[in-house]
Design a protein around this motif. Structure first.
Motif, PDB file in Angstrom:
ATOM      1  N   THR A  39      56.526 -25.620 -22.063  1.00 11.67           N
ATOM      2  CA  THR A  39      56.337 -26.991 -22.536  1.00 11.67           C
ATOM      3  C   THR A  39      56.320 -27.951 -21.345  1.00 11.67           C
ATOM      4  O   THR A  39      56.776 -27.627 -20.249  1.00 11.67           O
ATOM      5  CB  THR A  39      57.463 -27.393 -23.498  1.00 11.67           C
ATOM      6  N   ILE A  40      55.793 -29.118 -21.579  1.00  9.87           N
ATOM      7  CA  ILE A  40      55.754 -30.153 -20.539  1.00  9.87           C
ATOM      8  C   ILE A  40      57.113 -30.843 -20.490  1.00  9.87           C
ATOM      9  O   ILE A  40      57.620 -31.309 -21.511  1.00  9.87           O
ATOM     10  CB  ILE A  40      54.652 -31.181 -20.834  1.00  9.87           C
ATOM     11  N   SER A  41      57.686 -30.879 -19.300  1.00  6.23           N
ATOM     12  CA  SER A  41      58.970 -31.556 -19.171  1.00  6.23           C
ATOM     13  C   SER A  41      58.844 -33.008 -19.606  1.00  6.23           C
ATOM     14  O   SER A  41      57.923 -33.735 -19.197  1.00  6.23           O
ATOM     15  CB  SER A  41      59.448 -31.497 -17.709  1.00  6.23           C
ATOM     16  N   GLU A  42      59.769 -33.444 -20.433  1.00  5.51           N
ATOM     17  CA  GLU A  42      59.731 -34.832 -20.885  1.00  5.51           C
ATOM     18  C   GLU A  42      60.037 -35.812 -19.760  1.00  5.51           C
ATOM     19  O   GLU A  42      59.773 -37.009 -19.881  1.00  5.51           O
ATOM     20  CB  GLU A  42      60.703 -35.023 -22.041  1.00  5.51           C
ATOM     21  N   SER A  59      48.259 -23.173 -19.695  1.00  3.17           N
ATOM     22  CA  SER A  59      48.746 -22.506 -20.909  1.00  3.17           C
ATOM     23  C   SER A  59      49.943 -23.252 -21.472  1.00  3.17           C
ATOM     24  O   SER A  59      50.889 -22.656 -21.988  1.00  3.17           O
ATOM     25  CB  SER A  59      49.129 -21.047 -20.593  1.00  3.17           C
ATOM     26  N   LEU A  60      49.905 -24.563 -21.382  1.00  5.64           N
ATOM     27  CA  LEU A  60      50.987 -25.385 -21.890  1.00  5.64           C
ATOM     28  C   LEU A  60      50.983 -25.369 -23.412  1.00  5.64           C
ATOM     29  O   LEU A  60      49.928 -25.446 -24.038  1.00  5.64           O
ATOM     30  CB  LEU A  60      50.847 -26.816 -21.377  1.00  5.64           C
ATOM     31  N   SER A  61      52.144 -25.279 -23.987  1.00  8.43           N
ATOM     32  CA  SER A  61      52.252 -25.137 -25.442  1.00  8.43           C
ATOM     33  C   SER A  61      53.224 -26.171 -25.991  1.00  8.43           C
ATOM     34  O   SER A  61      53.757 -27.007 -25.270  1.00  8.43           O
ATOM     35  CB  SER A  61      52.723 -23.716 -25.802  1.00  8.43           C
ATOM     36  N   GLY A  62      53.438 -26.069 -27.285  1.00 10.50           N
ATOM     37  CA  GLY A  62      54.351 -26.985 -27.940  1.00 10.50           C
ATOM     38  C   GLY A  62      53.663 -28.255 -28.392  1.00 10.50           C
ATOM     39  O   GLY A  62      52.449 -28.420 -28.248  1.00 10.50           O
ATOM     40  N   ALA A  63      54.437 -29.149 -28.928  1.00  5.06           N
ATOM     41  CA  ALA A  63      53.892 -30.409 -29.444  1.00  5.06           C
ATOM     42  C   ALA A  63      53.765 -31.429 -28.325  1.00  5.06           C
ATOM     43  O   ALA A  63      54.460 -31.361 -27.313  1.00  5.06           O
ATOM     44  CB  ALA A  63      54.792 -30.951 -30.545  1.00  5.06           C
ATOM     45  N   ILE A  64      52.841 -32.345 -28.508  1.00 12.75           N
ATOM     46  CA  ILE A  64      52.725 -33.472 -27.581  1.00 12.75           C
ATOM     47  C   ILE A  64      53.923 -34.377 -27.812  1.00 12.75           C
ATOM     48  O   ILE A  64      54.137 -34.888 -28.901  1.00 12.75           O
ATOM     49  CB  ILE A  64      51.411 -34.234 -27.814  1.00 12.75           C
ATOM     50  N   SER A  65      54.705 -34.553 -26.774  1.00 14.73           N
ATOM     51  CA  SER A  65      55.966 -35.280 -26.915  1.00 14.73           C
ATOM     52  C   SER A  65      55.734 -36.726 -27.334  1.00 14.73           C
ATOM     53  O   SER A  65      54.789 -37.380 -26.900  1.00 14.73           O
ATOM     54  CB  SER A  65      56.731 -35.237 -25.594  1.00 14.73           C
ATOM     55  N   GLU A  66      56.647 -37.211 -28.175  1.00 16.26           N
ATOM     56  CA  GLU A  66      56.569 -38.625 -28.548  1.00 16.26           C
ATOM     57  C   GLU A  66      56.950 -39.528 -27.389  1.00 16.26           C
ATOM     58  O   GLU A  66      56.686 -40.730 -27.408  1.00 16.26           O
ATOM     59  CB  GLU A  66      57.471 -38.890 -29.744  1.00 16.26           C
ATOM     60  N   LYS A  67      57.530 -38.933 -26.321  1.00  8.39           N
ATOM     61  CA  LYS A  67      57.851 -39.724 -25.142  1.00  8.39           C
ATOM     62  C   LYS A  67      56.618 -40.045 -24.309  1.00  8.39           C
ATOM     63  O   LYS A  67      56.721 -40.713 -23.282  1.00  8.39           O
ATOM     64  CB  LYS A  67      58.875 -38.985 -24.279  1.00  8.39           C
ATOM     65  N   ILE A  68      55.472 -39.517 -24.743  1.00 11.35           N
ATOM     66  CA  ILE A  68      54.244 -39.872 -24.040  1.00 11.35           C
ATOM     67  C   ILE A  68      54.067 -41.378 -23.988  1.00 11.35           C
ATOM     68  O   ILE A  68      53.446 -41.921 -23.088  1.00 11.35           O
ATOM     69  CB  ILE A  68      53.023 -39.204 -24.728  1.00 11.35           C
TER      70      ILE A  68
END
Length: 899
Positions: free
Chosen positions: A325-328, A345-354
């Motif tokens: 996942t992308i570090s928040e 190959s990044l996975s998971g949801a797009i963080s709401e901290k975007i």
């Protein structure tokens, strides 16, 4: 009162002093004039060895009263000495004459971006007052002995981009001796490994003044790090190592903590990203603002240590192997302006901290990201200008939160599995500022929206491969590219007449249900390069205004109901390189002006029409022609023997005309929302009869070299000259009335993969030379009058017996009919039995052998930086080609039972 004698003596001495002073002044003036004349002659000597097509040096004349300080590109100091010479970007040709070495007062010399050749003269070493020397991209120049450079002790800026230093073995020592050097650029200089040990001057770190170091596009290995780290005494700011063969980078905070810019992209660096970030984060005063490591081999995750590089503004890590996942913490970087993590190959949801990020350019395409942030968290994203989420997993609903991004100029959410309609107010979000919109390859439905508003000049709209329906109502004249292909759009195309003085370069409406005629208002499209209306229900004659399309390079009208003769006005479209009018109702003779006026054609497809008459000899005048398809018409007469003049089918490789990009055509790139965005908007394609079936060729079209004259009324012999087309891949002469024998030397067409000469009146035997056609994957000689033994080779015996049907006189394998004297049908050795034995083993054991050999070759290619770069550019084109090869290989294995 002075004594008269003293007065006379004093007067005499005064006159003598004046005379002496005058003589001295004359002497100094003569010396200066002589010196200035040397500089003037040096410049004229330099000019005399050049070609100046643009007249850039027209002010440099040999008139006696001409002051060289007034010449273009020449600047002098108060004493009249030439101190600056800048003749860059003037399209000059020729050699760099050694006379420049006479300009000893020069401070700055700029010769960049011309077309010189030969060796850089060693007399440059006389310019010991130089502070700036720019020789970047001066043409095909080289340096064989670089020792002269060590004499330029005052040099501060040195640019030698594109000059070969392959033979300058001492370049490291020479560069290290330049104590005042602060800017060094050696891009594309054919540098390889740095030899060790170095000179004493190197060991003393005499070049530690370097602040900007550009060593991109070379063959440098990790051996250069010893030299590099000796230069980094708290001064190195910008380091560019793009496009080398570095396999890692040892991070020592004491060495690279001063960097503000680091470019490592396109290197085979197998680096663990968390370790890399951790090592960098230990720098106490790190001011890194630009980190570019795209298309490398970084692995691991984007860890929380990214937050410690708080100065980061630009982060580019696309095309790596980053997972997790992308570090928040990424979204919390206070200076972050632009980042690109696409193709990982990044996975998971797009963080709401975007929503916490200050980035105005966000690229996360081609990652298995999923989930959509809530609209409540999007209010902080109102500043985002560019958003690229291509090939993520945003669907099936349309991401309505995008409507919060009021400042968007670039939006790509293509290939996201969206099966929904677009909210009507979506199109009213941006006040005439959107420059790029790509919603393609989803399943978006609903009527075609009004595209007349909210688009900036030279904008791009791609709604292709969806389920849009209804008519096209309005389109903005500001649009440069419009792709609505592969939808369910109906109605006419009269909207084209709305374009007045527009920017349209690319229009693709293919694979829809459009009806009506092509409107006669094409004079509006002065910039149009691609027009694709294929696979619709359009009809009528081509309008006369088609002659106004002077810049048109590709015209695709296949699979419609156009009729009539080709208008003579089409010959004015002299930029055409691809013309596909197949599957219509065009009639008349094949125009001779196709060969006389459209000399750039590399694809000419007129198949499945009502053309009649003979094949014009003028088609042989098309040296770039790679695809010729006149099949399924009513042509008669003989096959022109001059076809061997089609140079592109004789010579190896792809020979595009000057205005064609091989394999793919990128029509629109730098005008998009940001200069680093390059998007492939169009891929040349054609419908080709391939191995008995019609197939649509896309990215591999540039590799295909094909002639199809089948299903006509052609008579006479197969001209032997056609066998000189050594690079031909596919030849189809079937369903004609050809007579005579198969040319005996047909086997020299060794590249043929598909050969169909069935359903003619050919007689005689199958030439023994056909045993050389080892790539042949499709063969059909059925329904002729052939006789004799089918020549023995693994290749020809691998085809099904039906490919030889209708030839009563043929015998031998794979047919069940034995030849006279045969007790049992046995495959014999051909006249080139060594090659047949090789290929026999290839087909039997090729599954493993081919795979190992192929990947060894590719591995070697990828380890070479230039090869690796070329491979990835070529891959999209090559993969279809490999597919064809593998299919052929499998077919051969399946047919082995006949042997």
């Amino acid at each position: 009162m002075m004594h008269p004698c003293l007065f006379i003596i004093f007067s005499f001495l005064l006159l003598l002093l004046e005379a002496t002073t005058a003589n001295q002044l004359v002497s100094v003036g003569d010396v200066n004039n002589k010196f200035f004349d040397v500089e003037r002659r040096a410049l004229l000597d330099f000019k005399s060895h050049l070609q100046d097509p643009n007249g850039s040096l027209s002010t440099w004349t040999a008139e006696d009263d001409d002051d060289c300080c007034t010449w273009r590109g020449v600047m002098c100091n108060d004493q009249g000495h030439v101190t600056q010479l800048d003749i860059s970007r003037n399209n000059l040709n020729g050699t760099i004459h050694r006379s420049i070495g006479s300009l000893t007062q020069l401070r700055y010399l700029t010769l960049s971006y011309n077309s010189f050749y030969g060796t850089i003269p060693q007399e440059f070493g006389n310019l010991n007052n130089l502070q700036g020397l720019s020789l970047g991209y001066v043409g095909r120049c080289r340096v064989e002995n670089i020792e002269w450079l060590s004499h330029l002790s005052h040099l501060e800026d040195l640019v030698m981009d594109g000059i070969s230093l392959a033979k300058a073995n001492q370049w490291v020592n020479v560069i290290s001796s330049l104590r005042n050097l602060s800017w060094l650029s050696l891009d594309g200089c054919e540098l390889s490994q740095v030899m060790y040990p170095y000179s004493s001057s190197f060991l003393n770190s005499s070049s530690s003044s370097i602040e900007t170091l550009i060593l991109s596009n070379n063959n440098l290995t990790s051996s250069m790090y010893h030299w590099l780290f000796s230069l980094t005494s708290n001064k190195l700011r910008d380091l560019d190592l793009f496009g080398n063969t570095l396999d890692g980078i040892p991070i020592n905070p004491g060495n690279l903590c001063t960097l503000t810019s680091l470019k490592l992209y396109n290197n085979p660096m197998l680096i663990n990203l968390p370790d890399f970030l951790y090592n960098f984060s230990r720098c106490t005063s790190l001011r890194l603002t630009y980190f570019y490591a795209s298309d490398s081999e970084f692995t691991g995750s984007l860890s929380d240590d990214i937050q410690k590089i708080s100065s980061l503004r630009y982060l580019y890590l696309s095309g790596n192997h980053i997972n997790g996942t992308i570090s928040e913490k990424l979204w919390e970087l206070p200076e972050l302006t632009s980042f690109d993590l696409s193709q990982n190959s990044l996975s998971g949801a797009i963080s709401e901290k975007i929503g916490n990020s200050g980035a105005i350019i966000i690229k996360l395409s081609k990652n298995p990201l999923q989930g959509v942030p809530s609209i409540d968290h999007m209010s902080n994203l109102s500043y985002v200008e560019s958003l690229d989420l291509n090939s993520c997993k945003l669907g099936p609903s349309f991401p309505k939160w995008i409507q919060k991004l009021k400042k968007l100029t670039y939006l790509d959410i293509s290939s996201n599995g969206i099966s929904d309609t677009i909210p009507l107010d979506f199109w009213d979000m941006w006040p005439s500022q959107l420059r790029f919109l790509n919603l393609s390859s989803n399943n978006i439905s609903g009527e075609v929206p009004d595209l007349s508003l909210n688009f900036d000049n030279h904008s791009v709209i791609d709604l292709s491969s969806n389920s849009f329906n209804g008519p096209i109502k309005n389109v903005s004249s500001a649009v440069a590219l419009l792709n609505l292909s592969r939808n369910k759009i109906s109605g006419g195309i009269s909207f084209l007449c709305q374009f007045v003085d527009g920017f349209l370069e690319f229009l693709d409406l293919s694979h829809n249900s459009l009806t009506g005629q092509l409107p006669d208002c094409l004079w509006h499209f002065k910039e149009l390069k691609v027009l694709n209306l294929g696979n619709n229900n359009l009809s009528g004659r081509l309008p006369a205004s088609i002659e106004s399309l002077f810049k048109l390079e590709a015209l695709y009208l296949y699979k419609n109901d156009f009729y009539g003769e080709l208008p003579l006005s089409l010959k004015n479209c002299t930029s055409l390189n691809s013309l596909n009018l197949g599957a219509n109702k065009f009639s008349g003779n094949v125009p001779v002006w196709l060969g006389e006026n459209l000399s750039g054609l590399y694809a000419l497809i007129l198949s499945s029409n009502n053309f009649f008459g003979t094949i014009p000899l003028q088609l042989c005048q098309l040296p770039n022609l790679q695809i010729l398809d006149l099949s399924s018409n009513s042509l008669y007469g003989t096959i022109p023997s001059c076809l061997n003049n089609l140079t592109s089918m004789v010579q190896q490789g792809f020979l595009p005309p000057p205005n064609v990009h091989p394999f793919t055509t990128q029509w629109y790139h730098s005008r998009s929302a940001h200069p680093d965005i390059i998007y492939e908007y169009y891929v040349d394609h054609a419908m080709i009869e391939w191995q008995g079936d019609e197939r649509e060729f896309f990215r591999n079209l540039g590799l295909l070299k094909s002639i199809d004259l089948s299903s006509n009324n052609l008579t006479g012999h197969i001209p032997y000259e056609i066998t000189n087309l050594f690079e031909l891949i596919a030849l189809n002469l079937s369903k004609n009335a050809l007579v005579g024998e198969i040319p005996r030397n047909i086997g020299q067409m060794k590249k043929l993969i598909a050969l169909d000469i069935s359903r003619n009146n050919l007689a005689g035997g199958i030439p023994s030379s056909m045993t050389q056609m080892t790539f042949l994957g499709y063969l059909d000689v059925s329904y002729n009058n052939l006789s004799g033994r089918i020549v023995s080779s693994t290749q020809l015996q691998s085809f099904a017996p039906s490919r030889y049907d209708g030839n009563a006189g043929l015998c031998g394998l794979p047919l069940s009919k034995k030849c006279l004297g045969d007790e049992e049908p046995v495959i014999g050795k051909s006249e080139d039995d060594g090659e047949d034995e090789f290929w026999g083993w290839f087909y039997i054991g090729g599954g493993t052998g081919f795979a190992i050999g192929f990947w060894i070759a590719i591995g070697a290619l990828l380890l070479n930086r230039r090869g690796r770069h070329a491979f990835f550019q070529f891959y999209d084109s090559f993969k279809d080609w490999v597919y064809v090869k593998v299919v052929v290989f499998v077919l051969k294995l399946q047919r082995a039972k006949y042997t």
